[in-house]
Enzyme design. Structure first.
Site, PDB file in Angstrom:
ATOM      1  N   GLU A  48      43.324  24.295  69.565  1.00  0.00           N
ATOM      2  CA  GLU A  48      44.429  23.428  70.002  1.00  0.00           C
ATOM      3  C   GLU A  48      43.984  22.488  71.127  1.00  0.00           C
ATOM      4  O   GLU A  48      42.891  22.609  71.676  1.00  0.00           O
ATOM      5  CB  GLU A  48      45.617  24.305  70.415  1.00  0.00           C
ATOM      6  CG  GLU A  48      46.116  25.132  69.231  1.00  0.00           C
ATOM      7  CD  GLU A  48      47.389  25.910  69.512  1.00  0.00           C
ATOM      8  OE1 GLU A  48      47.778  26.075  70.693  1.00  0.00           O
ATOM      9  OE2 GLU A  48      48.005  26.351  68.514  1.00  0.00           O
ATOM     10  N   CYS A  57      43.520  23.024  62.608  1.00  0.00           N
ATOM     11  CA  CYS A  57      43.808  24.312  61.957  1.00  0.00           C
ATOM     12  C   CYS A  57      42.514  25.071  61.650  1.00  0.00           C
ATOM     13  O   CYS A  57      41.440  24.471  61.512  1.00  0.00           O
ATOM     14  CB  CYS A  57      44.542  24.096  60.642  1.00  0.00           C
ATOM     15  SG  CYS A  57      46.205  23.450  60.812  1.00  0.00           S
ATOM     16  N   GLU A  59      41.581  26.531  58.824  1.00  0.00           N
ATOM     17  CA  GLU A  59      40.977  26.196  57.529  1.00  0.00           C
ATOM     18  C   GLU A  59      40.209  24.876  57.617  1.00  0.00           C
ATOM     19  O   GLU A  59      39.108  24.744  57.078  1.00  0.00           O
ATOM     20  CB  GLU A  59      42.055  26.055  56.438  1.00  0.00           C
ATOM     21  CG  GLU A  59      42.984  27.232  56.306  1.00  0.00           C
ATOM     22  CD  GLU A  59      44.229  27.082  57.184  1.00  0.00           C
ATOM     23  OE1 GLU A  59      44.079  26.934  58.408  1.00  0.00           O
ATOM     24  OE2 GLU A  59      45.332  27.120  56.635  1.00  0.00           O
ATOM     25  N   CYS A  94      45.754  21.062  55.423  1.00  0.00           N
ATOM     26  CA  CYS A  94      44.624  21.942  55.089  1.00  0.00           C
ATOM     27  C   CYS A  94      44.450  22.064  53.582  1.00  0.00           C
ATOM     28  O   CYS A  94      43.320  22.157  53.088  1.00  0.00           O
ATOM     29  CB  CYS A  94      44.818  23.314  55.718  1.00  0.00           C
ATOM     30  SG  CYS A  94      44.539  23.299  57.501  1.00  0.00           S
TER      31      CYS A  94
HETATM   32  N1  THU Z   1      47.562  26.478  61.931  1.00  0.00           N
HETATM   33  C1  THU Z   1      46.408  26.805  61.253  1.00  0.00           C
HETATM   34  O1  THU Z   1      45.378  27.121  61.857  1.00  0.00           O
HETATM   35  N2  THU Z   1      46.441  26.768  59.898  1.00  0.00           N
HETATM   36  C2  THU Z   1      47.534  26.430  59.165  1.00  0.00           C
HETATM   37  O2  THU Z   1      47.431  26.316  57.942  1.00  0.00           O
HETATM   38  C3  THU Z   1      48.824  26.233  59.812  1.00  0.00           C
HETATM   39  C4  THU Z   1      48.781  26.093  61.280  1.00  0.00           C
HETATM   40  C5  THU Z   1      47.531  26.499  63.398  1.00  0.00           C
HETATM   41  C6  THU Z   1      47.617  25.144  64.032  1.00  0.00           C
HETATM   42  C7  THU Z   1      48.177  25.473  65.380  1.00  0.00           C
HETATM   43  O3  THU Z   1      47.083  25.774  66.264  1.00  0.00           O
HETATM   44  C8  THU Z   1      48.989  26.732  65.184  1.00  0.00           C
HETATM   45  O4  THU Z   1      48.629  27.213  63.889  1.00  0.00           O
HETATM   46  C9  THU Z   1      50.492  26.503  65.228  1.00  0.00           C
HETATM   47  O5  THU Z   1      50.867  25.475  64.377  1.00  0.00           O
END
Ligand code: THU
Length: 140
Positions: A48, A57, A59, A94
């Site tokens: 983040e 994200c 993935e 993703c």
């Molecule tokens: N997030 C992922 O890592 N993968 C996803 O497919 C959905 C969301 C993460 C992004 C962010 O850091 C946190 O989840 C909350 O949205």
């Protein structure tokens, strides 16, 4: 190795990768594993940013890592792991990013979404039907 043992090994990798997540804003740590036909595993975790919209994200982080290491296609399976009440399914962005890598090798990877106890299973083509890809850019 049985299919279930392989699946569980990939889930264990994603679970471990999750420990490297940097998620101080959402508090939601996610790990991902990509499994390739040559036996390679590439993991990723969400990262983040104080400018929230720049967050990456798990993935997508894994795909960028894999492609940066030279992978082009051969994507057989994907795991997303989170400690949430229900397993997390990949976000739309993703799905699109995964599709690019899969399409390079013309595979339709199985996507396992797991938490501590539950696993859902779907093909990427089911999660992203009518995908926009390389072929979509062809012009007449
Ligand atoms: N997030 C992922 O890592 N993968 C996803 O497919 C959905 C969301 C993460 C992004 C962010 O850091 C946190 O989840 C909350 O949205």
């Amino acid at each position: 190795m049985s299919d279930n043992m392989r699946r569980d090994a990939l889930i264990a990798e994603a679970r471990r990768a999750r420990e490297d997540a940097y998620a101080p804003y959402s508090g939601l740590s996610i790990g991902a594993t990509l499994a390739f036909a040559d036996g390679t595993l590439v993991t990723g975790a969400n990262v983040e940013n104080a400018s929230y919209g720049l967050s990456v994200c798990a993935e997508t982080a894994a795909v960028v890592k894999a492609m940066g290491e030279g992978h082009r296609g051969g994507l057989e399976a994907v795991v997303i792991y989170a400690d949430t009440p229900e397993p997390i399914s990949p976000c739309g962005r993703c799905r699109q990013v995964l599709n690019e890598l899969a399409a390079l090798g013309d595979t339709d990877p199985i996507v396992w979404c797991a938490n501590d106890g539950d696993v859902t299973q779907a093909r990427l083509s089911h999660l992203l039907p009518h995908a926009f890809g390389l072929d979509s850019l062809r012009q007449t």
